[in-house]
Scaffold this active site. Structure first.
Site, mmCIF file in Angstrom:
data_model
loop_
_atom_site.group_PDB
_atom_site.id
_atom_site.type_symbol
_atom_site.label_atom_id
_atom_site.label_comp_id
_atom_site.label_asym_id
_atom_site.label_seq_id
_atom_site.Cartn_x
_atom_site.Cartn_y
_atom_site.Cartn_z
ATOM 1 N N THR A 188 0.444 -0.998 0.057
ATOM 2 C CA THR A 188 -0.323 0.273 -0.361
ATOM 3 C C THR A 188 1.305 0.839 -0.085
ATOM 4 O OG1 THR A 188 -1.862 1.251 1.066
ATOM 5 C CG2 THR A 188 0.134 -0.344 2.808
ATOM 6 N N GLU A 333 -4.656 -3.021 4.290
ATOM 7 C CA GLU A 333 -4.761 -3.217 5.559
ATOM 8 C C GLU A 333 -5.778 -4.637 5.646
ATOM 9 O OE1 GLU A 333 -4.252 -0.700 4.504
ATOM 10 O OE2 GLU A 333 -1.808 0.012 5.478
ATOM 11 N N LYS A 443 -7.507 22.640 9.882
ATOM 12 C CA LYS A 443 -7.510 23.281 10.814
ATOM 13 C C LYS A 443 -7.464 24.454 10.656
ATOM 14 C CE LYS A 443 -7.046 21.658 15.331
ATOM 15 N NZ LYS A 443 -6.378 20.708 16.966
ATOM 16 N N TRP A 448 -11.708 21.703 13.272
ATOM 17 C CA TRP A 448 -11.565 21.187 12.054
ATOM 18 C C TRP A 448 -12.674 21.742 11.590
ATOM 19 C CZ3 TRP A 448 -7.161 18.989 12.310
ATOM 20 C CH2 TRP A 448 -6.814 18.878 13.331
HETATM 21 P P1 AMP Z 1 -6.127 1.364 -0.598
HETATM 22 O O1 AMP Z 1 -5.067 0.397 0.951
HETATM 23 O O2 AMP Z 1 -4.972 2.015 -1.226
HETATM 24 O O3 AMP Z 1 -7.019 0.836 -0.294
HETATM 25 O O4 AMP Z 1 -6.457 2.962 0.161
HETATM 26 C C1 AMP Z 1 -7.396 2.381 2.187
HETATM 27 C C2 AMP Z 1 -8.091 4.447 2.430
HETATM 28 O O5 AMP Z 1 -8.502 4.594 1.256
HETATM 29 C C3 AMP Z 1 -8.391 3.982 3.978
HETATM 30 O O6 AMP Z 1 -7.747 4.390 4.627
HETATM 31 C C4 AMP Z 1 -9.461 5.539 2.764
HETATM 32 O O7 AMP Z 1 -8.510 6.393 3.231
HETATM 33 C C5 AMP Z 1 -9.743 5.665 1.288
HETATM 34 N N1 AMP Z 1 -11.420 4.939 1.522
HETATM 35 C C6 AMP Z 1 -11.604 3.521 1.009
HETATM 36 N N2 AMP Z 1 -12.649 3.365 0.542
HETATM 37 C C7 AMP Z 1 -12.658 4.949 1.468
HETATM 38 C C8 AMP Z 1 -14.478 4.710 1.334
HETATM 39 N N3 AMP Z 1 -15.668 4.329 1.269
HETATM 40 N N4 AMP Z 1 -14.902 6.360 1.583
HETATM 41 C C9 AMP Z 1 -13.894 7.335 1.930
HETATM 42 N N5 AMP Z 1 -12.432 7.199 2.320
HETATM 43 C C10 AMP Z 1 -12.183 5.821 1.631
#
Ligand code: AMP
Length: 545
Positions: A188, A333, A443, A448
């Site tokens: 990731t 993760e 911020k 926020w």
């Molecule tokens: P990845 O590991 O590349 O899939 O990224 C994971 C991250 O994507 C999460 O920690 C969130 O910040 C973002 N994410 C995944 N799904 C959503 C969702 N439905 N709404 C908002 N953020 C999301």
């Protein structure tokens, strides 16, 4: 204790065998490089997987070895999804859009021994091998080519997948594997530093698949035709290749053809009932469907995740096409499905508008996933929909550490909670609402501002195609929001004052961007997995744009 249940291993071998035994006739359809459709079945998948396992064995692949893929979604990628872990080796899915330094880093870090590459990427990888660079310890490249010409695609020493498979003998018997054994590896991209590896076990994949079939989760059924647009090189294509095989669903792979027209045509011709992708993909499809006539009535549900789905997108699909979008949240993760926004019986009484608002939240944790929100001082915050804190999760398909990475383990707390870096509220009904990534929060004078909320409202403006919000230092207010806007080509571009007035309906005066901080751009830069690249926007700003 005597009299307990059996402890049969929860492995991908079991999912593969089940698919052969009870769903042998079910179809797997892939759009291949020239745009035509290739058709196979779970029964044929099984036959080819056994041969592929025989081939991997002949190449000297041992349990625990990393075997990589560098490919779009297709039946061949699905074969690799099963053959590598069923042999006891580790499927390392490599993101095809990574910049050179990250590509080099993850292949070296993972010590990937063999790499399976789509023909269309041969050109990308050939220069490395031509100058003798083996991208870590790659001993063999095998090219996936529709015409069986993989060996002559320019990568020195590469072999052709189809030729090898046609000569391979099937593995004689499935090796015995334990369910805690490693099955997959995916990196990731962090916001800082190099990508981090997440190692999945067979058990995690198996339970995640079972959890995903649930009707209040991804709801995958044997009657579905499922099209994962989310790539198989990102977060296991949200687990769909395995979940569909477990459920017996038809799988429909779009290959590299990811624009509005080919997706719409695939939905139409294969009667796709369920599809999954990031908001940008569904936005592109929506623009196409608005102007072109396609019968997409087979679609009962579209899963959207990866970044926050704007409520305006969810509304547009419902109102214009009668299609329900289900918002889901997850991370590399977390294998990745963590929560899913389906309505409760009590919310069915809400009017359509409120239901759509609720669907805009990321939803309720799926069974097996435990969540909490933590304040800055480490305290547990109340589930009142107001208190904002870091989302923490734990469960049988949540990573407990990063792969071979001693320095970056602080997000995994000793008591089992994984700190996601996402900022959220949870309401009394258990609905999680992600308001930001920790680093993206703005911020202003100690208060926020949620960039995600502001993007969401901006994108509901008819003149806005896409919008992203970042922060900018400000002497008076510490930080102020900057709104980056891609104007819709359909209507005249809105004036900055209009946009601020529109945001003013939902945000307090002190939260609003200044007129000079509304910036019109051609396109929002995207990351390798299709999310808004706020790092690039911030860079653009610091470079004086
Ligand atoms: P990845 O590991 O590349 O899939 O990224 C994971 C991250 O994507 C999460 O920690 C969130 O910040 C973002 N994410 C995944 N799904 C959503 C969702 N439905 N709404 C908002 N953020 C999301």
């Amino acid at each position: 204790m005597d009299g307990l249940m059996m402890n049969t291993p929860l492995t991908l071998q079991e999912i593969l065998e089940r698919a052969r035994k009870v769903f042998g006739e079910q179809e797997i359809v892939s759009r291949i490089e020239d745009g035509s459709l290739h058709r196979t079945t779970y029964s044929q998948l099984h036959t080819r997987v056994l041969k592929l396992m025989g081939l991997l064995e002949r190449l000297g692949i041992e349990p625990g070895d990393r075997v990589g893929t560098f490919a779009w979604n297709s039946y061949r990628h699905l074969e690799l999804y099963f053959a590598i872990p069923c042999l006891g080796a580790v499927l390392h899915t490599v993101n095809v859009r990574l910049p050179e330094d990250q590509l080099r880093h993850i292949l070296t870090h993972a010590e990937t021994r063999v790499l399976f590459v789509d023909r269309c990427f041969a050109e990308t990888l050939a220069p490395y091998f031509a100058r003798g660079e083996r991208l870590g310890k790659i001993e063999q490249v095998i090219v996936l080519d529709d015409h069986g010409n993989g060996a002559s695609q320019g990568i020195e020493g590469a072999l052709d997948y189809e030729t090898l498979l046609s000569e391979a003998s099937p593995i004689r018997a499935m090796p015995t594997i334990r369910d805690e054994q490693a099955a997959g590896l995916c990196y990731t991209s962090g916001t800082t530093g190099s990508p981090k590896g997440v190692l999945y076990s067979h058990r995690a994949y198996w339970i995640h698949s079972l959890g995903s079939t649930g009707v209040d989760s991804m709801a995958v059924s044997r009657t579905d035709a499922m099209m994962p647009v989310v790539p198989m090189f990102h977060a296991n294509a949200w687990g769909f290749p395995y979940t569909c095989a477990m459920a017996g669903a038809k799988q429909v792979f779009p290959g590299q053809h990811l624009l509005g027209r080919p997706l719409a045509e695939l939905i139409e011709s294969e009667r796709v009932t369920l599809a999954a992708g990031v908001p940008t993909v569904w936005n592109v499809l929506l623009q196409h469907l608005r102007k072109n006539d396609h019968d997409v009535s087979s679609l009962r549900n579209m899963i959207v995740g990866g970044s926050a789905a704007p409520v305006s997108l969810i509304r547009a699909y419902k109102e214009e096409l009668g299609i329900t979008i289900t918002h889901a949240w997850g991370m590399t993760e977390t294998t990745p499905v963590g929560c899913c926004s389906r309505l409760k019986s009590t919310s069915l009484a809400l009017d359509e508008d409120d239901q759509i608002e609720l669907r805009g939240k990321q939803g309720i944790p799926v069974p097996g996933i435990d969540v909490k929100i933590e304040g800055d001082d480490g305290s547990d915050l109340a589930w009142d929909g107001e208190q904002v804190g870091e989302l923490c999760v734990r469960g049988p398909w949540v990573a407990r550490s990063y792969y071979e990475d001693e320095e970056r383990q602080s997000v995994f707390a000793a008591d089992g909670w994984f700190h996601t870096g996402d900022v959220a509220t949870i309401d009394v009904n258990g609905y999680i609402h992600i308001t930001d990534r920790k680093k993206d929060l703005i911020k202003s004078r100690g208060e926020w501002i949620s960039s995600v909320d502001m993007e969401n409202v901006a994108m509901a403006h008819p003149g806005v195609l896409e919008a992203a919000v970042t922060g900018r230092p400000d002497a008076l207010r510490d930080e102020v929001p900057v709104l980056w806007v891609v104007a819709s080509p359909e209507v005249p571009a809105p004036a900055p004052a209009d946009l601020v007035a529109h945001l003013g309906q939902r945000f307090a005066q002190w939260q609003l961007p200044r007129l000079e901080d509304i910036r019109f751009i051609e396109a929002i830069p995207k990351t390798s997995v299709g999310k808004f690249d706020k790092k690039a926007l911030r860079r653009r700003m610091s470079e004086g744009d």
